[in-house]
Design a protein around this motif. Structure first.
Motif, PDB file in Angstrom:
ATOM      1  N   SER A  53       0.777  -1.022   0.175  1.00 12.51           N
ATOM      2  CA  SER A  53      -0.019   0.000   0.088  1.00 12.51           C
ATOM      3  C   SER A  53       1.023   1.288   0.015  1.00 12.51           C
ATOM      4  O   SER A  53       2.045   1.144   0.334  1.00 12.51           O
ATOM      5  N   SER A  54       0.405   2.370  -0.511  1.00  9.71           N
ATOM      6  CA  SER A  54       0.977   3.835  -0.401  1.00  9.71           C
ATOM      7  C   SER A  54       0.042   4.778  -0.065  1.00  9.71           C
ATOM      8  O   SER A  54      -1.061   4.674  -0.569  1.00  9.71           O
ATOM      9  N   ASP A  55       0.558   5.770   0.568  1.00 14.38           N
ATOM     10  CA  ASP A  55      -0.347   7.022   1.123  1.00 14.38           C
ATOM     11  C   ASP A  55      -0.242   8.122   0.119  1.00 14.38           C
ATOM     12  O   ASP A  55      -0.941   8.945   0.284  1.00 14.38           O
ATOM     13  N   ASP A  56       0.790   7.931  -0.818  1.00 15.38           N
ATOM     14  CA  ASP A  56       1.092   9.018  -1.845  1.00 15.38           C
ATOM     15  C   ASP A  56       1.032  10.661  -1.329  1.00 15.38           C
ATOM     16  O   ASP A  56       0.286  11.121  -1.950  1.00 15.38           O
ATOM     17  N   GLY A  57       1.797  10.716  -0.094  1.00 12.34           N
ATOM     18  CA  GLY A  57       1.571  12.025   0.385  1.00 12.34           C
ATOM     19  C   GLY A  57       0.452  12.315   1.404  1.00 12.34           C
ATOM     20  O   GLY A  57       0.847  13.599   2.079  1.00 12.34           O
ATOM     21  N   GLU A  58      -0.373  11.393   1.486  1.00 10.78           N
ATOM     22  CA  GLU A  58      -1.357  11.720   2.690  1.00 10.78           C
ATOM     23  C   GLU A  58      -0.617  11.343   3.923  1.00 10.78           C
ATOM     24  O   GLU A  58       0.380  10.724   3.942  1.00 10.78           O
ATOM     25  N   PRO A  59      -0.989  11.886   5.138  1.00  7.78           N
ATOM     26  CA  PRO A  59      -0.521  11.689   6.206  1.00  7.78           C
ATOM     27  C   PRO A  59      -0.347  10.151   6.531  1.00  7.78           C
ATOM     28  O   PRO A  59      -1.314   9.319   6.139  1.00  7.78           O
ATOM     29  N   ALA A  60       0.721   9.775   7.104  1.00  6.57           N
ATOM     30  CA  ALA A  60       0.992   8.335   7.047  1.00  6.57           C
ATOM     31  C   ALA A  60      -0.098   7.464   7.744  1.00  6.57           C
ATOM     32  O   ALA A  60      -0.491   7.752   8.969  1.00  6.57           O
ATOM     33  N   GLY A  61      -0.497   6.413   7.067  1.00  4.94           N
ATOM     34  CA  GLY A  61      -1.534   5.487   7.529  1.00  4.94           C
ATOM     35  C   GLY A  61      -3.125   5.832   7.477  1.00  4.94           C
ATOM     36  O   GLY A  61      -3.931   5.042   7.731  1.00  4.94           O
ATOM     37  N   THR A  62      -3.324   6.910   6.728  1.00  2.00           N
ATOM     38  CA  THR A  62      -4.478   7.476   6.708  1.00  2.00           C
ATOM     39  C   THR A  62      -5.066   7.191   5.021  1.00  2.00           C
ATOM     40  O   THR A  62      -6.392   7.250   4.991  1.00  2.00           O
ATOM     41  N   ALA A  63      -4.331   6.442   4.571  1.00  2.00           N
ATOM     42  CA  ALA A  63      -5.069   6.282   3.089  1.00  2.00           C
ATOM     43  C   ALA A  63      -4.499   4.660   2.439  1.00  2.00           C
ATOM     44  O   ALA A  63      -5.524   3.828   2.423  1.00  2.00           O
ATOM     45  N   GLY A  64      -3.444   4.350   2.257  1.00  2.00           N
ATOM     46  CA  GLY A  64      -3.145   3.203   1.930  1.00  2.00           C
ATOM     47  C   GLY A  64      -3.458   2.053   2.678  1.00  2.00           C
ATOM     48  O   GLY A  64      -4.055   0.841   2.250  1.00  2.00           O
ATOM     49  N   VAL A  65      -3.221   2.271   3.789  1.00  2.00           N
ATOM     50  CA  VAL A  65      -3.716   1.134   5.069  1.00  2.00           C
ATOM     51  C   VAL A  65      -5.116   0.923   5.000  1.00  2.00           C
ATOM     52  O   VAL A  65      -5.533  -0.398   5.005  1.00  2.00           O
ATOM     53  N   PRO A  66      -5.918   1.894   5.216  1.00  2.00           N
ATOM     54  CA  PRO A  66      -7.232   1.755   5.203  1.00  2.00           C
ATOM     55  C   PRO A  66      -7.847   1.145   3.822  1.00  2.00           C
ATOM     56  O   PRO A  66      -8.616   0.216   3.912  1.00  2.00           O
ATOM     57  N   MET A  67      -7.220   1.244   2.854  1.00  2.00           N
ATOM     58  CA  MET A  67      -7.568   0.616   1.499  1.00  2.00           C
ATOM     59  C   MET A  67      -7.270  -0.901   1.490  1.00  2.00           C
ATOM     60  O   MET A  67      -8.079  -1.542   1.207  1.00  2.00           O
ATOM     61  N   LEU A  68      -6.183  -1.187   1.922  1.00  2.00           N
ATOM     62  CA  LEU A  68      -5.434  -2.298   2.087  1.00  2.00           C
ATOM     63  C   LEU A  68      -6.360  -3.175   3.132  1.00  2.00           C
ATOM     64  O   LEU A  68      -6.782  -4.384   2.960  1.00  2.00           O
ATOM     65  N   GLU A  69      -6.853  -2.523   4.258  1.00  2.00           N
ATOM     66  CA  GLU A  69      -7.655  -3.361   5.477  1.00  2.00           C
ATOM     67  C   GLU A  69      -8.834  -3.786   4.597  1.00  2.00           C
ATOM     68  O   GLU A  69      -9.550  -4.611   5.059  1.00  2.00           O
ATOM     69  N   VAL A  70      -9.406  -2.994   3.695  1.00  2.00           N
ATOM     70  CA  VAL A  70     -10.788  -3.377   3.149  1.00  2.00           C
ATOM     71  C   VAL A  70     -10.606  -4.678   2.178  1.00  2.00           C
ATOM     72  O   VAL A  70     -11.414  -5.691   2.625  1.00  2.00           O
ATOM     73  N   LEU A  71      -9.615  -4.723   1.598  1.00  2.69           N
ATOM     74  CA  LEU A  71      -9.477  -5.948   0.692  1.00  2.69           C
ATOM     75  C   LEU A  71      -9.018  -7.007   1.709  1.00  2.69           C
ATOM     76  O   LEU A  71      -9.529  -8.148   1.349  1.00  2.69           O
ATOM     77  N   ARG A  72      -8.284  -6.879   2.907  1.00  2.00           N
ATOM     78  CA  ARG A  72      -8.089  -7.983   3.752  1.00  2.00           C
ATOM     79  C   ARG A  72      -9.082  -8.410   4.474  1.00  2.00           C
ATOM     80  O   ARG A  72      -9.530  -9.558   4.537  1.00  2.00           O
ATOM     81  N   HIS A  73      -9.950  -7.538   4.763  1.00  2.00           N
ATOM     82  CA  HIS A  73     -11.152  -7.947   5.561  1.00  2.00           C
ATOM     83  C   HIS A  73     -12.062  -8.540   4.849  1.00  2.00           C
ATOM     84  O   HIS A  73     -13.023  -9.661   4.979  1.00  2.00           O
ATOM     85  N   ARG A  74     -12.257  -8.326   3.377  1.00  2.09           N
ATOM     86  CA  ARG A  74     -13.320  -8.879   2.546  1.00  2.09           C
ATOM     87  C   ARG A  74     -12.582 -10.098   2.074  1.00  2.09           C
ATOM     88  O   ARG A  74     -13.314 -10.862   1.103  1.00  2.09           O
TER      89      ARG A  74
END
Length: 210
Positions: free
Chosen positions: A64-85
């Motif tokens: 995952s990558s946040d691409d400039g958003e604050p660390a952990g606020t973009a890529g991680v929650p996106m990844l978590e959706v994929l993992r949870h589903r």
């Protein structure tokens, strides 16, 4: 594990910021990175193009990558959706066009996660199952009726070949093999047999409520 039925693009708006989630089915990291590069090129003027992908039969490759958003606020929650589903072999890119109102860390986490969740609902899911493949052998006099009976059942008939005998390739859950053997004997009076060939992965409707 599961995968998306189709790729596509889905957009939501949160406090005037546009969140455009693009998803695609991919087979390896090269394909995932190529899709990400394509989206970043297309939306070169966006504020952020955040990414997440999961690959592998067991979902073992996760990036995952946040691409400039604050660390952990973009890529991680996106990844978590994929993992949870339990979604694999899928890449997601959420493009954000800033609307002038800051969302804060919590707001960003919800926005990026919701963007991917909404896209998954839009594109749908297939569930992947590993089935055992068997070759069923029968004489020609039995072959046509046996093929018809097997196709009318819940089993997956993958192919039929007319050789010295009729060979019908069938895929079924391993746990159903004993019942299949009994049923085959009943259908043919014990005049057909089968041999194990291997396994295959099929995509089916997810069970309700899962």
């Amino acid at each position: 594990m599961r995968t998306i039925r189709r790729g596509g693009e889905h957009e939501i708006e949160i406090r005037k910021s546009r969140f455009i989630c693009a998803m695609a089915r991919v087979g390896d990291e090269e394909a995932a990175r190529a899709f990400i590069a394509e989206r970043r090129k297309e939306h070169w003027n966006a504020n952020h193009n955040c990414t997440a992908y999961v690959l592998g039969e067991d979902g073992g490759v996760q990036r995952s990558s946040d691409d400039g958003e604050p660390a952990g606020t973009a890529g991680v929650p996106m990844l978590e959706v994929l993992r949870h589903r339990r979604i694999t072999d899928t890449v997601a890119v959420v493009t954000r066009y800033f609307g002038g109102t800051k969302l804060g860390a919590g707001g960003l986490i919800r926005a990026y996660g919701n963007s991917v969740s909404a896209a998954v609902e839009e594109f749908g899911l297939w569930e992947r199952r590993t089935l055992t493949v068997v070759d069923v052998y029968a004489d020609y006099v039995l072959g046509g009726r046996l093929e018809s009976d097997l196709r009318d059942s819940a089993l997956t008939v993958r192919g039929v070949a007319y050789e010295d005998r009729v060979r019908i390739e069938v895929a079924l859950p391993e746990a159903e093999l004993p019942d299949f053997e009994v049923r085959l004997a009943e259908l043919t009076g014990g005049r057909a047999e089968f041999e194990l060939k291997g396994t295959t992965i099929v995509e089916v409707e997810p069970d309700a409520g899962t």
